[in-house]
Design a protein around this motif. Structure first.
Motif, mmCIF file in Angstrom:
data_model
loop_
_atom_site.group_PDB
_atom_site.id
_atom_site.type_symbol
_atom_site.label_atom_id
_atom_site.label_comp_id
_atom_site.label_asym_id
_atom_site.label_seq_id
_atom_site.Cartn_x
_atom_site.Cartn_y
_atom_site.Cartn_z
ATOM 1 N N ASN A 51 14.867 1.285 49.912
ATOM 2 C CA ASN A 51 14.782 1.890 48.582
ATOM 3 C C ASN A 51 15.881 2.909 48.334
ATOM 4 O OD1 ASN A 51 12.558 0.322 48.027
ATOM 5 N ND2 ASN A 51 11.083 1.927 48.435
ATOM 6 N N CYS A 52 16.102 3.816 49.282
ATOM 7 C CA CYS A 52 17.110 4.846 49.034
ATOM 8 C C CYS A 52 18.520 4.262 49.021
ATOM 9 C CB CYS A 52 16.976 6.008 50.011
ATOM 10 S SG CYS A 52 17.375 5.634 51.713
ATOM 11 N N ILE A 53 18.773 3.255 49.838
ATOM 12 C CA ILE A 53 20.115 2.668 49.851
ATOM 13 C C ILE A 53 20.347 1.818 48.609
ATOM 14 C CG2 ILE A 53 21.618 1.020 51.034
ATOM 15 C CD1 ILE A 53 20.530 2.108 53.680
ATOM 16 N N SER A 54 19.441 0.887 48.316
ATOM 17 C CA SER A 54 19.630 -0.023 47.178
ATOM 18 C C SER A 54 19.528 0.681 45.829
ATOM 19 C CB SER A 54 18.601 -1.148 47.226
ATOM 20 O OG SER A 54 18.862 -1.999 48.317
ATOM 21 N N ASP A 55 18.597 1.611 45.715
ATOM 22 C CA ASP A 55 18.359 2.245 44.421
ATOM 23 C C ASP A 55 19.246 3.441 44.142
ATOM 24 O OD1 ASP A 55 16.359 0.355 44.213
ATOM 25 O OD2 ASP A 55 14.719 1.767 44.603
ATOM 26 N N GLU A 56 19.691 4.131 45.183
ATOM 27 C CA GLU A 56 20.431 5.380 44.992
ATOM 28 C C GLU A 56 21.872 5.316 45.512
ATOM 29 O OE1 GLU A 56 19.179 8.188 43.523
ATOM 30 O OE2 GLU A 56 17.183 7.341 43.208
ATOM 31 N N ILE A 57 22.011 5.015 46.774
ATOM 32 C CA ILE A 57 23.316 5.150 47.436
ATOM 33 C C ILE A 57 24.308 4.088 46.987
ATOM 34 C CG2 ILE A 57 24.479 5.123 49.676
ATOM 35 C CD1 ILE A 57 21.796 6.289 50.780
ATOM 36 N N VAL A 58 23.897 2.821 47.006
ATOM 37 C CA VAL A 58 24.830 1.750 46.632
ATOM 38 C C VAL A 58 25.327 1.919 45.198
ATOM 39 C CG1 VAL A 58 25.072 -0.734 46.257
ATOM 40 C CG2 VAL A 58 24.058 0.107 48.381
ATOM 41 N N PRO A 59 24.468 2.156 44.207
ATOM 42 C CA PRO A 59 24.993 2.352 42.850
ATOM 43 C C PRO A 59 25.964 3.530 42.743
ATOM 44 C CG PRO A 59 22.639 1.924 42.762
ATOM 45 C CD PRO A 59 22.998 2.094 44.214
ATOM 46 N N MET A 60 25.668 4.632 43.435
ATOM 47 C CA MET A 60 26.571 5.781 43.395
ATOM 48 C C MET A 60 27.911 5.452 44.053
ATOM 49 S SD MET A 60 23.815 8.828 44.167
ATOM 50 C CE MET A 60 25.022 10.103 44.406
ATOM 51 N N PHE A 61 27.854 4.735 45.173
ATOM 52 C CA PHE A 61 29.079 4.356 45.879
ATOM 53 C C PHE A 61 29.908 3.412 45.021
ATOM 54 C CE2 PHE A 61 31.540 1.652 48.728
ATOM 55 C CZ PHE A 61 32.133 2.589 49.559
ATOM 56 N N GLU A 62 29.259 2.387 44.443
ATOM 57 C CA GLU A 62 29.995 1.409 43.643
ATOM 58 C C GLU A 62 30.554 2.018 42.360
ATOM 59 O OE1 GLU A 62 27.207 -1.862 43.387
ATOM 60 O OE2 GLU A 62 28.095 -2.815 45.161
ATOM 61 N N GLU A 63 29.896 3.044 41.842
ATOM 62 C CA GLU A 63 30.432 3.735 40.672
ATOM 63 C C GLU A 63 31.718 4.478 41.042
ATOM 64 O OE1 GLU A 63 29.193 7.366 37.690
ATOM 65 O OE2 GLU A 63 27.604 6.074 38.475
ATOM 66 N N LYS A 64 31.702 5.094 42.212
ATOM 67 C CA LYS A 64 32.882 5.838 42.659
ATOM 68 C C LYS A 64 34.005 4.897 43.093
ATOM 69 C CE LYS A 64 34.444 9.569 45.562
ATOM 70 N NZ LYS A 64 34.089 10.746 46.319
ATOM 71 N N TYR A 65 33.638 3.757 43.679
ATOM 72 C CA TYR A 65 34.617 2.776 44.162
ATOM 73 C C TYR A 65 34.337 1.431 43.497
ATOM 74 C CZ TYR A 65 35.259 6.333 47.747
ATOM 75 O OH TYR A 65 35.490 7.512 48.399
ATOM 76 N N PRO A 66 34.762 1.256 42.238
ATOM 77 C CA PRO A 66 34.408 0.046 41.488
ATOM 78 C C PRO A 66 34.988 -1.247 42.060
ATOM 79 C CG PRO A 66 35.974 1.402 40.256
ATOM 80 C CD PRO A 66 35.564 2.194 41.455
ATOM 81 N N ASN A 67 35.980 -1.158 42.900
ATOM 82 C CA ASN A 67 36.564 -2.365 43.492
ATOM 83 C C ASN A 67 35.873 -2.779 44.783
ATOM 84 O OD1 ASN A 67 38.851 -0.824 41.949
ATOM 85 N ND2 ASN A 67 39.346 -3.003 41.910
ATOM 86 N N ILE A 68 34.862 -2.037 45.178
ATOM 87 C CA ILE A 68 34.147 -2.363 46.407
ATOM 88 C C ILE A 68 32.707 -2.729 46.066
ATOM 89 C CG2 ILE A 68 33.368 -1.549 48.654
ATOM 90 C CD1 ILE A 68 35.712 0.412 48.650
ATOM 91 N N THR A 69 32.320 -3.915 46.445
ATOM 92 C CA THR A 69 30.943 -4.369 46.278
ATOM 93 C C THR A 69 30.231 -4.153 47.597
ATOM 94 O OG1 THR A 69 31.649 -6.058 44.705
ATOM 95 C CG2 THR A 69 29.489 -6.362 45.734
ATOM 96 N N VAL A 70 29.007 -3.668 47.520
ATOM 97 C CA VAL A 70 28.220 -3.440 48.723
ATOM 98 C C VAL A 70 27.100 -4.463 48.773
ATOM 99 C CG1 VAL A 70 26.786 -1.812 50.005
ATOM 100 C CG2 VAL A 70 28.740 -0.973 48.673
ATOM 101 N N ASP A 71 27.089 -5.254 49.829
ATOM 102 C CA ASP A 71 25.981 -6.157 50.115
ATOM 103 C C ASP A 71 25.180 -5.508 51.233
ATOM 104 O OD1 ASP A 71 26.694 -8.122 48.289
ATOM 105 O OD2 ASP A 71 27.878 -9.246 49.740
ATOM 106 N N ALA A 72 23.882 -5.593 51.130
ATOM 107 C CA ALA A 72 23.041 -4.966 52.152
ATOM 108 C C ALA A 72 21.988 -5.947 52.630
ATOM 109 C CB ALA A 72 22.385 -3.708 51.596
ATOM 110 N N THR A 73 21.695 -5.851 53.904
ATOM 111 C CA THR A 73 20.610 -6.614 54.495
ATOM 112 C C THR A 73 19.703 -5.625 55.213
ATOM 113 O OG1 THR A 73 20.056 -8.478 55.937
ATOM 114 C CG2 THR A 73 21.913 -7.130 56.622
ATOM 115 N N TYR A 74 18.411 -5.857 55.118
ATOM 116 C CA TYR A 74 17.434 -4.926 55.681
ATOM 117 C C TYR A 74 16.496 -5.672 56.616
ATOM 118 C CZ TYR A 74 19.133 -2.306 51.693
ATOM 119 O OH TYR A 74 19.946 -1.679 50.779
ATOM 120 N N ASP A 75 16.233 -5.062 57.757
ATOM 121 C CA ASP A 75 15.319 -5.652 58.734
ATOM 122 C C ASP A 75 14.999 -4.577 59.761
ATOM 123 O OD1 ASP A 75 13.797 -7.546 60.169
ATOM 124 O OD2 ASP A 75 15.256 -9.123 59.755
#
Length: 149
Positions: A51-75
């Motif tokens: 939740n914290c990575i997908s909902d908060e961190i990734v959007p903030m990171f991608e906003e700051k670095y628009p040329n970088i897409t973040v894919d995440a896997t959780y387990d």
């Protein structure tokens, strides 16, 4: 507090991209919205961080670095460790335990300098306002009529 943790994680995400792979380091170091090549990084993270990575961190990171897409896997951290040991191309590994980080480090599958303790999981006791005041600690939780985890 959530914003502070999110900012710390963004910084660590940026810095820890050397954790398991190095091919995308240049992307973060030289991002210019007009010049940078589009990149994708993969985060392998403990399920408890989803939740914290997908909902908060990734959007903030991608906003700051628009040329970088973040894919995440959780387990589970153990399953993610096994995937990395078997060759998964992971750029950032966020484990729920230092055990998996240390094991990957011993096998030279991580850069030791990239291992950082960021967060910890804790179970908390939350009670509705209107509940009887006779439950004041975990030891008294058996007095409750309903328990949700």
């Amino acid at each position: 507090m959530k914003k502070i943790i999110a900012l710390i994680l963004i910084v660590c995400l940026s810095l820890s991209m050397v954790g398991c792979g190095t091919e995308n380091i240049e992307a973060v170091e030289s991002v210019d919205a007009n010049k940078a090549e589009d990149k994708t990084i993969l985060i392998a993270a403990a399920a408890s961080l989803k939740n914290c990575i997908s909902d908060e961190i990734v959007p903030m990171f991608e906003e700051k670095y628009p040329n970088i897409t973040v894919d995440a896997t959780y387990d589970s951290s153990g399953k993610l460790q096994t995937q990395i040991e078997e060759g998964a191309d992971v750029d950032v590994f966020m484990s729920a335990s230092t055990k998996q980080m240390n094991a990957l480090n011993e096998k030279k599958l991580m850069n030791e300098d990239s291992i950082v303790s960021l967060l910890e999981n804790k179970i908390v006791l939350i009670l509705p306002k209107d509940i009887e005041k006779n439950i004041t600690s975990f030891e008294e939780i058996l007095k409750a009529n309903i328990i949700a985890v």
